[in-house]
Design a protein around this motif. Structure first.
Motif, PDB file in Angstrom:
ATOM      1  N   GLU A   7      35.527  -8.461  54.267  1.00  0.00           N
ATOM      2  CA  GLU A   7      34.621  -8.113  55.839  1.00  0.00           C
ATOM      3  C   GLU A   7      33.240  -7.799  55.421  1.00  0.00           C
ATOM      4  O   GLU A   7      33.137  -7.023  54.780  1.00  0.00           O
ATOM      5  CB  GLU A   7      35.161  -7.219  56.518  1.00  0.00           C
ATOM      6  N   TYR A   8      32.200  -8.517  55.803  1.00  0.00           N
ATOM      7  CA  TYR A   8      30.850  -8.002  55.569  1.00  0.00           C
ATOM      8  C   TYR A   8      30.412  -6.907  56.221  1.00  0.00           C
ATOM      9  O   TYR A   8      30.673  -6.529  57.290  1.00  0.00           O
ATOM     10  CB  TYR A   8      29.773  -9.283  55.939  1.00  0.00           C
ATOM     11  N   GLY A  10      27.399  -5.495  56.164  1.00  0.00           N
ATOM     12  CA  GLY A  10      26.003  -5.305  56.236  1.00  0.00           C
ATOM     13  C   GLY A  10      25.154  -5.101  54.865  1.00  0.00           C
ATOM     14  O   GLY A  10      23.719  -5.011  55.001  1.00  0.00           O
ATOM     15  N   ASP A  11      25.848  -5.236  54.002  1.00  0.00           N
ATOM     16  CA  ASP A  11      25.244  -4.979  52.599  1.00  0.00           C
ATOM     17  C   ASP A  11      25.742  -5.919  51.495  1.00  0.00           C
ATOM     18  O   ASP A  11      27.190  -6.085  51.520  1.00  0.00           O
ATOM     19  CB  ASP A  11      25.513  -3.663  51.966  1.00  0.00           C
ATOM     20  N   ASN A  12      25.040  -6.636  50.896  1.00  0.00           N
ATOM     21  CA  ASN A  12      25.729  -7.922  50.199  1.00  0.00           C
ATOM     22  C   ASN A  12      26.438  -7.045  48.768  1.00  0.00           C
ATOM     23  O   ASN A  12      27.333  -7.954  48.483  1.00  0.00           O
ATOM     24  CB  ASN A  12      24.526  -8.625  49.364  1.00  0.00           C
ATOM     25  N   GLU A  13      26.543  -5.943  48.720  1.00  0.00           N
ATOM     26  CA  GLU A  13      27.311  -5.103  47.724  1.00  0.00           C
ATOM     27  C   GLU A  13      28.574  -4.648  48.156  1.00  0.00           C
ATOM     28  O   GLU A  13      29.157  -4.072  47.292  1.00  0.00           O
ATOM     29  CB  GLU A  13      26.450  -4.307  46.749  1.00  0.00           C
ATOM     30  N   GLU A  14      28.560  -4.215  49.492  1.00  0.00           N
ATOM     31  CA  GLU A  14      29.802  -3.552  50.096  1.00  0.00           C
ATOM     32  C   GLU A  14      30.724  -4.365  51.015  1.00  0.00           C
ATOM     33  O   GLU A  14      29.981  -4.541  52.120  1.00  0.00           O
ATOM     34  CB  GLU A  14      29.257  -2.090  50.602  1.00  0.00           C
ATOM     35  N   TRP A  15      31.579  -4.907  50.797  1.00  0.00           N
ATOM     36  CA  TRP A  15      32.569  -5.565  51.367  1.00  0.00           C
ATOM     37  C   TRP A  15      33.741  -5.006  51.761  1.00  0.00           C
ATOM     38  O   TRP A  15      34.406  -4.347  50.639  1.00  0.00           O
ATOM     39  CB  TRP A  15      32.576  -6.876  51.005  1.00  0.00           C
ATOM     40  N   THR A  38      35.897  -0.290  49.294  1.00  0.00           N
ATOM     41  CA  THR A  38      35.106  -1.372  49.578  1.00  0.00           C
ATOM     42  C   THR A  38      34.213  -1.622  48.200  1.00  0.00           C
ATOM     43  O   THR A  38      34.183  -0.976  47.488  1.00  0.00           O
ATOM     44  CB  THR A  38      33.916  -0.998  50.611  1.00  0.00           C
ATOM     45  N   HIS A  40      31.929  -5.195  45.662  1.00  0.00           N
ATOM     46  CA  HIS A  40      31.479  -6.650  45.921  1.00  0.00           C
ATOM     47  C   HIS A  40      32.698  -7.588  46.017  1.00  0.00           C
ATOM     48  O   HIS A  40      33.595  -7.492  45.707  1.00  0.00           O
ATOM     49  CB  HIS A  40      30.839  -6.746  44.437  1.00  0.00           C
ATOM     50  N   PRO A  41      32.379  -8.668  46.500  1.00  0.00           N
ATOM     51  CA  PRO A  41      33.351  -9.645  46.852  1.00  0.00           C
ATOM     52  C   PRO A  41      34.247 -10.237  45.414  1.00  0.00           C
ATOM     53  O   PRO A  41      35.326 -10.527  45.656  1.00  0.00           O
ATOM     54  CB  PRO A  41      32.632 -10.975  47.364  1.00  0.00           C
TER      55      PRO A  41
END
Length: 58
Positions: A7-8, A10-15, A38, A40-41
């Protein structure tokens, strides 16, 4: 084959990460292999592979 859900946040490094359970056909919020909820993907997919595919890696 479902492995996990990310789940995104709001930050490309925290999902956020949830692992798929085929026994219940549901997703459960889980920790990544890094020990955090949380990240990175790629950490999510690495964790899911370790959980679901570890028996097949010899």
């Amino acid at each position: 084959m479902p492995l996990c859900r990310i789940e995104y946040l709001g930050d490309n490094e925290e999902w956020a990460f949830a692992i798929y359970s085929p026994a219940t056909d549901t997703y459960t919020d889980s920790l990544l292999h890094t020990g955090t909820p949380t990240g990175h993907p790629t950490d999510a997919f690495d964790t899911a592979a370790l959980v679901h595919l570890a028996d097949y890696i010899k």
